[in-house]
Design an enzyme around this catalytic site. Structure first.
Site, short mmCIF file in Angstrom:
data_model
loop_
_atom_site.label_atom_id
_atom_site.label_comp_id
_atom_site.label_asym_id
_atom_site.label_seq_id
_atom_site.Cartn_x
_atom_site.Cartn_y
_atom_site.Cartn_z
N HIS A 309 0.86 -1.18 0.00
CA HIS A 309 0.00 0.00 0.00
C HIS A 309 0.89 1.23 0.00
CE1 HIS A 309 -3.64 2.23 0.38
NE2 HIS A 309 -3.34 2.72 1.56
N GLU A 320 2.76 -1.16 7.88
CA GLU A 320 2.74 -2.20 6.85
C GLU A 320 4.02 -3.03 6.91
OE1 GLU A 320 1.54 -2.82 2.16
OE2 GLU A 320 2.00 -0.80 2.87
N HIS A 346 -1.03 8.60 -4.98
CA HIS A 346 -2.08 7.78 -4.40
C HIS A 346 -3.39 8.05 -5.12
CE1 HIS A 346 -4.45 5.48 -1.81
NE2 HIS A 346 -4.11 5.95 -0.62
N PHE A 405 -9.08 4.44 4.82
CA PHE A 405 -9.71 5.13 5.95
C PHE A 405 -10.96 4.34 6.36
CE2 PHE A 405 -8.15 9.71 4.81
CZ PHE A 405 -6.86 9.34 5.16
#
Length: 419
Positions: A309, A320, A346, A405
């Site tokens: 990610h 992560e 992103h 989120f």
């Protein structure tokens, strides 16, 4: 051994619109060249904003895919989805004359939907003294995040399962996971799956600035997205879309389709911890990846590559890394882990789709995209992140991670297709 004896699902077509290329070939070339898509924002005047740069899609010609009147009734995120779908269908050599369209479905998501449409219609309302008669009758259909799969279905006459997913940055992986399950249970023969996003607009940049989520490296945008680097200071907003054509193996074989890879497992969890921050130690990510491996019938030692990610934010990259080390143990040091967000920024709801495409191509070409802008090692991030240059190695199996989120986690496992 896989958890269930379901039909195999394979990937036969890819389509992408990204900040580093408006086709899959251009996207892959940009990844291999380590090209940054970040530059000064051109879509609006960002002079008063804390962040003045983003990864915009460049030179996108919507008239290659849409008539002018069609484009005028679609938000940019839907236009990106249509373009990616067109490319994916062509790449898969899917014959629209002979395929059973009642057995072809679309699941494509967007984390936010038509934010540009909302901005423009709100401006029109205010500029006309609050007269609601100035609001376009296409405002709602252009705004809603599920309209992209609907438009794809209308365009091609696909009458199978059709809906949108919304789970922030995990959106696309959830779309792909849902399409995977629909194929496994026999509800379709072919599914188009992915996501699109277009929120490089005043409220998009302003909102994420208010959260202190974006990098503010305005003096050098090209190096601002630096996942796992000690001096990372936030993510860089991107935009675009990605669509994959998924098929049951039987359907793909029957039509003689070229197969890129097998989609072998999915894992979905939630942190149940915080609206934006990941759970300590990446606990939810650990479970998502573990479930994904179990679903694929693979061991940790079978994985060669993880498309992380890797947002370039302090919390995400550290957590992560911890999650990967917790699950993979000693094998973590043998993994190649990279974040293509270092190049694309992103893409929020579209991130998973283009990162899944990057992972598929890593398997197909035996080349792993790098993490660019990696200059300063972080003791909390101590894996092999494929720094700055592609890595050539056979990729038997890969995991693509997305975490959103709301604590949403979705991991996808891909592997080399074998008869």
């Amino acid at each position: 051994m896989a958890r269930y004896n379901f039909p195999k699902v394979v990937i036969t077509g890819l389509g992408a619109v990204t900040p580093i290329g408006n086709s899959v070939a251009e996207f892959w070339q940009g990844l291999m060249e380590g090209r940054s898509g970040a530059d000064v924002i051109t879509r609006f005047d960002a002079e008063k904003f804390r962040t003045k740069f983003a990864c915009e899609v460049k030179n996108f010609d919507n008239l290659q895919f849409l008539h002018r009147k069609e484009a005028q009734k679609m938000d940019l995120f839907t236009q990106f989805a249509i373009a990616a779908a067109e490319m994916a269908i062509s790449d898969a050599a899917l014959n629209l004359e002979s395929v059973n369209k009642e057995r072809v479905g679309v699941v494509s998501g967007s984390g936010i939907g038509g934010m540009w449409t909302y901005h423009e219609q709100q401006q029109r309302l205010y500029e006309r003294d609050g007269n609601p008669d100035r609001i376009s009758p296409f405002f709602v259909p252009m705004l809603i995040s599920d309209i992209a799969p609907g438009q794809i279905a209308i365009r091609y006459g696909f009458k199978g399962p059709n809906y949108g997913t919304v789970s922030a940055c995990a959106t696309s992986n959830h779309s792909i996971a849902d399409a995977f399950m629909l194929l496994q249970r026999g509800d379709a023969d072919v599914m188009l799956a992915g996501g699109s996003e277009a929120v490089i607009c005043p409220m998009g940049i302003g909102g994420f600035n208010a959260m202190r989520a974006l990098s503010t490296r305005n003096d050098d945008p090209g190096t601002a997205s630096r996942p796992f680097d000690k001096e990372r200071d936030g993510f860089v907003m991107g935009e675009g879309g990605g669509i994959l054509v998924l098929e049951t193996l039987e359907h793909a074989r029957n039509r003689g389709a070229r197969i890129y890879a097998e989609l072998s497992g999915i894992g979905m969890t939630d942190d149940a911890f915080h609206i934006t921050q990941p759970a300590e130690g990446g606990e939810g990510a650990v479970r998502a990846m573990r479930i994904c491996l179990e679903d694929a019938g693979l061991q940790t030692s079978d994985i060669d590559y993880i498309n992380a990610h890797g947002t370039s934010t302090p919390f995400n990259d550290r957590n992560e890394t911890q999650a990967i080390k917790t699950l993979f143990g000693d094998h973590a040091d043998k993994l190649a882990v990279s974040s293509t967000k270092s190049m694309t920024g992103h893409l929020l709801g579209a991130a998973g789709a283009i990162e899944c495409i990057a992972s598929v191509l890593a398997i197909y070409h035996s080349k792993i995209p790098p993490t660019i802008n990696y200059q300063n090692s972080d003791p909390d991030c101590d894996l092999f992140y494929v720094p700055n240059q592609p890595d050539s190695r056979v990729v038997r199996a890969a995991i693509s991670n997305t975490f959103g989120f709301g604590g949403h986690n979705a991991s996808i496992c891909l592997k080399t297709f074998e008869e």
